[in-house]
Design a protein around this motif. Structure first.
Motif, PDB file in Angstrom:
ATOM      1  N   MET A 122      80.102 -15.551  -9.290  1.00 43.29           N
ATOM      2  CA  MET A 122      79.602 -14.391 -10.032  1.00 43.29           C
ATOM      3  C   MET A 122      78.625 -13.588  -9.172  1.00 43.29           C
ATOM      4  SD  MET A 122      77.546 -14.304 -13.661  1.00 43.29           S
ATOM      5  CE  MET A 122      76.086 -15.067 -12.944  1.00 43.29           C
ATOM      6  N   ILE A 123      77.753 -14.282  -8.466  1.00 43.43           N
ATOM      7  CA  ILE A 123      76.774 -13.599  -7.611  1.00 43.43           C
ATOM      8  C   ILE A 123      77.477 -12.822  -6.502  1.00 43.43           C
ATOM      9  CG2 ILE A 123      74.969 -14.003  -5.887  1.00 43.43           C
ATOM     10  CD1 ILE A 123      74.145 -16.430  -7.738  1.00 43.43           C
ATOM     11  N   ALA A 124      78.465 -13.463  -5.858  1.00 39.51           N
ATOM     12  CA  ALA A 124      79.214 -12.783  -4.801  1.00 39.51           C
ATOM     13  C   ALA A 124      79.924 -11.545  -5.350  1.00 39.51           C
ATOM     14  CB  ALA A 124      80.219 -13.743  -4.167  1.00 39.51           C
ATOM     15  N   THR A 125      80.456 -11.662  -6.563  1.00 35.89           N
ATOM     16  CA  THR A 125      81.134 -10.523  -7.194  1.00 35.89           C
ATOM     17  C   THR A 125      80.161  -9.380  -7.458  1.00 35.89           C
ATOM     18  OG1 THR A 125      82.748 -11.985  -8.250  1.00 35.89           O
ATOM     19  CG2 THR A 125      82.490  -9.778  -9.193  1.00 35.89           C
TER      20      THR A 125
ATOM     21  N   ALA B 143      80.328  -4.829   2.741  1.00 35.01           N
ATOM     22  CA  ALA B 143      81.383  -5.154   1.776  1.00 35.01           C
ATOM     23  C   ALA B 143      82.364  -6.169   2.328  1.00 35.01           C
ATOM     24  CB  ALA B 143      82.126  -3.888   1.370  1.00 35.01           C
ATOM     25  N   ALA B 144      82.772  -6.010   3.589  1.00 32.90           N
ATOM     26  CA  ALA B 144      83.775  -6.902   4.165  1.00 32.90           C
ATOM     27  C   ALA B 144      83.262  -8.325   4.281  1.00 32.90           C
ATOM     28  CB  ALA B 144      84.209  -6.373   5.533  1.00 32.90           C
ATOM     29  N   VAL B 145      82.011  -8.471   4.697  1.00 32.87           N
ATOM     30  CA  VAL B 145      81.460  -9.814   4.852  1.00 32.87           C
ATOM     31  C   VAL B 145      81.257 -10.485   3.494  1.00 32.87           C
ATOM     32  CG1 VAL B 145      79.446 -11.124   5.614  1.00 32.87           C
ATOM     33  CG2 VAL B 145      80.403  -9.355   7.080  1.00 32.87           C
ATOM     34  N   VAL B 146      80.710  -9.748   2.533  1.00 28.70           N
ATOM     35  CA  VAL B 146      80.443 -10.324   1.215  1.00 28.70           C
ATOM     36  C   VAL B 146      81.743 -10.735   0.532  1.00 28.70           C
ATOM     37  CG1 VAL B 146      79.543  -9.855  -1.088  1.00 28.70           C
ATOM     38  CG2 VAL B 146      78.264  -9.132   0.911  1.00 28.70           C
ATOM     39  N   LEU B 147      82.814  -9.961   0.708  1.00 33.32           N
ATOM     40  CA  LEU B 147      84.092 -10.318   0.096  1.00 33.32           C
ATOM     41  C   LEU B 147      84.539 -11.704   0.524  1.00 33.32           C
ATOM     42  CD1 LEU B 147      86.575  -9.598  -1.612  1.00 33.32           C
ATOM     43  CD2 LEU B 147      87.579  -8.559   0.433  1.00 33.32           C
ATOM     44  N   SER B 148      84.305 -12.047   1.782  1.00 31.70           N
ATOM     45  CA  SER B 148      84.742 -13.355   2.273  1.00 31.70           C
ATOM     46  C   SER B 148      83.970 -14.499   1.632  1.00 31.70           C
ATOM     47  CB  SER B 148      84.589 -13.421   3.799  1.00 31.70           C
ATOM     48  OG  SER B 148      83.227 -13.289   4.188  1.00 31.70           O
ATOM     49  N   PHE B 149      82.830 -14.205   0.981  1.00 31.39           N
ATOM     50  CA  PHE B 149      82.043 -15.258   0.336  1.00 31.39           C
ATOM     51  C   PHE B 149      82.699 -15.801  -0.933  1.00 31.39           C
ATOM     52  CE2 PHE B 149      77.614 -13.880   2.043  1.00 31.39           C
ATOM     53  CZ  PHE B 149      77.867 -14.563   3.221  1.00 31.39           C
ATOM     54  N   ILE B 150      83.581 -15.035  -1.575  1.00 31.89           N
ATOM     55  CA  ILE B 150      84.083 -15.459  -2.879  1.00 31.89           C
ATOM     56  C   ILE B 150      84.938 -16.717  -2.791  1.00 31.89           C
ATOM     57  CG2 ILE B 150      84.029 -13.098  -3.761  1.00 31.89           C
ATOM     58  CD1 ILE B 150      87.096 -13.074  -3.515  1.00 31.89           C
ATOM     59  N   ALA B 151      85.505 -17.004  -1.612  1.00 31.56           N
ATOM     60  CA  ALA B 151      86.385 -18.170  -1.486  1.00 31.56           C
ATOM     61  C   ALA B 151      85.612 -19.478  -1.484  1.00 31.56           C
ATOM     62  CB  ALA B 151      87.226 -18.063  -0.217  1.00 31.56           C
ATOM     63  N   GLY B 152      84.359 -19.469  -1.029  1.00 30.17           N
ATOM     64  CA  GLY B 152      83.589 -20.710  -0.930  1.00 30.17           C
ATOM     65  C   GLY B 152      83.440 -21.438  -2.253  1.00 30.17           C
TER      66      GLY B 152
ATOM     67  N   ILE C 265      64.440 -14.351  -6.498  1.00 27.23           N
ATOM     68  CA  ILE C 265      65.750 -14.303  -7.163  1.00 27.23           C
ATOM     69  C   ILE C 265      66.860 -14.175  -6.123  1.00 27.23           C
ATOM     70  CG2 ILE C 265      67.229 -12.923  -8.671  1.00 27.23           C
ATOM     71  CD1 ILE C 265      64.707 -12.186 -10.255  1.00 27.23           C
ATOM     72  N   GLY C 266      66.662 -13.295  -5.150  1.00 32.51           N
ATOM     73  CA  GLY C 266      67.672 -13.106  -4.115  1.00 32.51           C
ATOM     74  C   GLY C 266      67.919 -14.365  -3.312  1.00 32.51           C
ATOM     75  N   ALA C 267      66.845 -15.098  -2.998  1.00 34.88           N
ATOM     76  CA  ALA C 267      66.991 -16.326  -2.217  1.00 34.88           C
ATOM     77  C   ALA C 267      67.728 -17.403  -3.016  1.00 34.88           C
ATOM     78  CB  ALA C 267      65.616 -16.841  -1.786  1.00 34.88           C
ATOM     79  N   VAL C 268      67.391 -17.533  -4.294  1.00 32.37           N
ATOM     80  CA  VAL C 268      68.081 -18.518  -5.138  1.00 32.37           C
ATOM     81  C   VAL C 268      69.565 -18.166  -5.249  1.00 32.37           C
ATOM     82  CG1 VAL C 268      68.283 -19.411  -7.493  1.00 32.37           C
ATOM     83  CG2 VAL C 268      66.026 -19.180  -6.443  1.00 32.37           C
ATOM     84  N   ALA C 269      69.856 -16.885  -5.438  1.00 33.28           N
ATOM     85  CA  ALA C 269      71.243 -16.445  -5.537  1.00 33.28           C
ATOM     86  C   ALA C 269      72.025 -16.784  -4.272  1.00 33.28           C
ATOM     87  CB  ALA C 269      71.296 -14.941  -5.801  1.00 33.28           C
ATOM     88  N   MET C 270      71.440 -16.492  -3.120  1.00 37.47           N
ATOM     89  CA  MET C 270      72.137 -16.764  -1.870  1.00 37.47           C
ATOM     90  C   MET C 270      72.203 -18.254  -1.587  1.00 37.47           C
ATOM     91  SD  MET C 270      73.923 -15.229   0.262  1.00 37.47           S
ATOM     92  CE  MET C 270      73.538 -13.651  -0.460  1.00 37.47           C
ATOM     93  N   LEU C 271      71.204 -18.991  -2.043  1.00 39.25           N
ATOM     94  CA  LEU C 271      71.211 -20.440  -1.844  1.00 39.25           C
ATOM     95  C   LEU C 271      72.361 -21.083  -2.614  1.00 39.25           C
ATOM     96  CD1 LEU C 271      69.635 -22.628  -0.369  1.00 39.25           C
ATOM     97  CD2 LEU C 271      68.227 -22.925  -2.406  1.00 39.25           C
ATOM     98  N   LEU C 272      72.689 -20.552  -3.791  1.00 41.92           N
ATOM     99  CA  LEU C 272      73.814 -21.094  -4.559  1.00 41.92           C
ATOM    100  C   LEU C 272      75.126 -20.926  -3.783  1.00 41.92           C
ATOM    101  CD1 LEU C 272      72.992 -19.858  -8.187  1.00 41.92           C
ATOM    102  CD2 LEU C 272      72.758 -22.173  -7.259  1.00 41.92           C
ATOM    103  N   ILE C 273      75.309 -19.766  -3.149  1.00 44.86           N
ATOM    104  CA  ILE C 273      76.511 -19.561  -2.334  1.00 44.86           C
ATOM    105  C   ILE C 273      76.481 -20.482  -1.126  1.00 44.86           C
ATOM    106  CG2 ILE C 273      77.770 -17.895  -0.921  1.00 44.86           C
ATOM    107  CD1 ILE C 273      76.798 -15.700  -2.787  1.00 44.86           C
ATOM    108  N   ALA C 274      75.319 -20.606  -0.494  1.00 44.67           N
ATOM    109  CA  ALA C 274      75.197 -21.468   0.685  1.00 44.67           C
ATOM    110  C   ALA C 274      75.514 -22.923   0.348  1.00 44.67           C
ATOM    111  CB  ALA C 274      73.788 -21.350   1.265  1.00 44.67           C
ATOM    112  N   LEU C 275      75.126 -23.375  -0.848  1.00 41.98           N
ATOM    113  CA  LEU C 275      75.392 -24.760  -1.241  1.00 41.98           C
ATOM    114  C   LEU C 275      76.891 -25.046  -1.290  1.00 41.98           C
ATOM    115  CD1 LEU C 275      72.754 -25.342  -4.081  1.00 41.98           C
ATOM    116  CD2 LEU C 275      72.761 -26.324  -1.778  1.00 41.98           C
ATOM    117  N   THR C 276      77.678 -24.087  -1.769  1.00 37.69           N
ATOM    118  CA  THR C 276      79.129 -24.316  -1.845  1.00 37.69           C
ATOM    119  C   THR C 276      79.712 -24.460  -0.450  1.00 37.69           C
ATOM    120  OG1 THR C 276      79.784 -21.957  -1.822  1.00 37.69           O
ATOM    121  CG2 THR C 276      79.212 -22.936  -3.945  1.00 37.69           C
ATOM    122  N   TYR C 277      79.224 -23.675   0.499  1.00 35.19           N
ATOM    123  CA  TYR C 277      79.713 -23.789   1.871  1.00 35.19           C
ATOM    124  C   TYR C 277      79.175 -25.036   2.558  1.00 35.19           C
ATOM    125  CZ  TYR C 277      82.160 -19.381   1.895  1.00 35.19           C
ATOM    126  OH  TYR C 277      83.061 -18.378   1.657  1.00 35.19           O
ATOM    127  N   ALA C 278      78.004 -25.503   2.137  1.00 34.36           N
ATOM    128  CA  ALA C 278      77.469 -26.733   2.700  1.00 34.36           C
ATOM    129  C   ALA C 278      78.397 -27.909   2.376  1.00 34.36           C
ATOM    130  CB  ALA C 278      76.067 -26.997   2.151  1.00 34.36           C
TER     131      ALA C 278
END
Length: 535
Positions: free
Chosen positions: A407-410, A366-375, A46-59
């Motif tokens: 949603m995952i980043a939040t 917290a600081a690093v994860v916050l920057s993920f919401i823009a992707g 589940i964690g890998a799929v969640a992070m993969l969704l964020i990674a796809l937006t940055y890809a």
């Protein structure tokens, strides 16, 4: 004195993998098994799929804008400089804490051989701080001599970081593997679905993958970026998933069945190398324990090396955004932002000396994860701002994937707890104060505040939900899992607001032209990899 595109697929993939595999893999199997039992295997998926969704937006974003310090720069093209300031500042501070954390971890493990590095409580001694300063300086100097040199050293270290856990998995499974453990002490999922998701959130599973972000920041130095960046991001998550899954399966299968008599939540390990060190000792493979000792020093050092490189590009991006002085965008003869490296070294060392270590850890996550919401927001916004752009990598169902990733980043931010979020709010306030102080000097007016208004609403809402929720010092007024559901629904509403709040087409086109001018300076000519600025 020009930036060079010299990183290939293996180099960039290993930048991301090296950022993910620090010292956490030594403890992760125990932390997740205590919360979910054998079903922690599902938690990792589940964690890998969640992070993969964020990674796809940055890809997708990074193939449109393959630029240095992408996490700090790309939000400007969708929502203006003010949002880019918030994202860049958040990521930069988070990155400044990464190297101290990894250096502290390396020296902590090295203290087994050099006891003068740490005191009785595990803190650094005066000599330990001197060693830390030298260690940070070495990681910085390695990055001075160009990205190709850095990539070669990092690739070598990452191969070692991959080989050690693979050897551990094979040896432990061959020495002792109890299939009955997977159904003992309450069955495969003794704590049910809540336990599985507890491992994802409070067990740290989803946070274990966030190191993939470093590949985004080095996008400006990747050759054949349109193909390499998406592949590297996806491969890094999958490779790290394979390692984490293998370690979890080996741990569950090799644990002594008698230790499960009172349930999975009671298992523990007091070994200095965590549960994996305890397993190596219990099966009597002492050479494996020695190898773990070496890996415990090298793994965080490698992650620290990657973060130092990444953070230099963030300092450059912050300079291009108008936050930092232009000095920090100046490249040395190897195409590296030398003054950015120096700035980051000083800040990282001061953080290590001045701040309590637990505070550094809280700031980092917290600081690093916050920057993920823009992707995710930027990806969907670009579908409107550049609908006909050539996209070498296209995320299917972009609106749905973007909303889920946001949603995952939040949820990741929310799960970090109120004790971390209030620090994050203070951090953003300090960043805003410094930025507007600089604006008083340079007089910049093109901030596009209306396009960043959603971020103020977002932070206020997350802060309120966190304060009323039950994670990390919250009041607990909103019970579990209702609090996470409320945070998720709130994030979806803000996501729609953010996409609609994108900058105008005219401003977007002007930013593209500005980026083209920046690239003429950074590369000594037009950047052939960046298609968007030349359309």
């Amino acid at each position: 004195m020009a930036m060079r595109r010299e990183i290939g697929l293996i180099g960039l993939t290993f930048v991301a993998v090296g950022g993910v595999l620090g010292s956490g893999w030594l403890f992760a199997p125990l932390d997740t098994a205590q919360l979910a039992g054998p079903a922690s295997i599902i938690s990792w998926l589940i964690g890998a799929v969640a992070m993969l969704l964020i990674a796809l937006t940055y890809a997708e974003n990074s193939t449109l804008f393959p630029i240095a310090g992408g996490i700090a720069r790309i939000p400007q093209f969708s929502h203006g400089r003010l949002l880019a300031l918030a994202m860049g500042w958040s990521a930069w501070v988070g990155y400044c804490t990464t190297a101290p954390i990894e250096v502290k971890a390396s020296l902590g493990y090295a203290s087994s051989y050099l006891p003068w590095l740490t005191n009785a409580t595990g803190g650094l001694t005066f000599s330990g701080y001197i060693a830390a300063a030298i260690f940070l300086a070495v990681l910085t100097v390695v990055n001075v001599f160009g990205v190709a040199w850095f990539a070669r050293i990092n690739t070598t270290m990452t191969w070692f970081k991959l080989i050690v856990p693979v050897i551990f998995i094979v040896v432990v499974v061959a020495a002792r593997f109890e299939p009955s453990n997977f159904t003992a002490a309450g069955g495969f999922a003794p704590y049910g679905v809540p336990g599985i998701f507890a491992a994802v959130s409070t067990g740290g599973v989803v946070f274990a993958f966030i190191g993939f972000r470093h590949a985004i920041d080095l996008a400006g130095e990747v050759k054949n970026a349109q193909r390499v960046i998406p592949l590297a991001l996806i491969l890094s998550v999958l490779i790290c998933l394979a390692i984490y899954l293998g370690l979890q399966i080996a741990f569950v299968g090799a644990i002594d069945p008698t230790s499960l008599a009172n349930g999975w939540h009671t298992i523990e390990s007091s070994h200095e190398l965590g549960p994996l060190g305890a397993l190596a000792t219990s099966i009597g493979v002492l050479w494996l324990l020695s190898m773990l000792n070496v890996a415990a020093v090298i793994s965080p050092a490698g992650s620290g090396l990657v973060s130092v490189s990444s953070n230099a590009r963030l300092a450059l991006a912050m300079s291009n955004n108008g936050v930092f002085p232009r000095l920090f965008a100046k490249l040395n003869e190897y195409g590296v932002p030398l003054w950015g490296l120096i700035l980051n070294y000083v800040v990282a060392l001061l953080m290590l000396i001045i701040l309590p270590f637990q505070q550094i850890l809280a700031l980092n996550s917290a600081a690093v994860v916050l920057s993920f919401i823009a992707g995710p927001v930027s990806m969907v916004a670009f579908r409107y701002l550049a609908p006909n752009a050539r996209r070498p990598f296209v995320v299917p169902a972009a609106g749905v994937i973007g909303a889920l990733a946001f949603m995952i980043a939040t949820l990741m931010i929310y799960w970090s707890g109120w004790s971390t979020i209030w620090v994050l709010l203070v951090l953003l306030f300090i960043g805003a104060a410094l930025f507007f102080l600089r604006l008083a000097v340079i007089g910049r007016e093109d901030l596009e505040p209306t396009s960043a208004a959603w971020f103020g609403v977002y932070m206020a809402g997350v802060a309120i939900i966190s304060y009323l929720g039950g994670y990390g010092g919250g009041l607990g007024v909103i019970p579990h899992p209702v609090d996470s559901i409320v945070a998720a629904l709130f994030s979806l509403a803000v996501f729609l607001m953010a996409v609609r709040g994108r900058i105008s087409q005219d401003i977007f086109d002007r930013f593209r032209r500005e980026q083209h001018d920046i690239e003429l300076q950074e590369y000594g000519g037009a950047d052939v990899e960046d298609v968007m600025t030349r359309e």
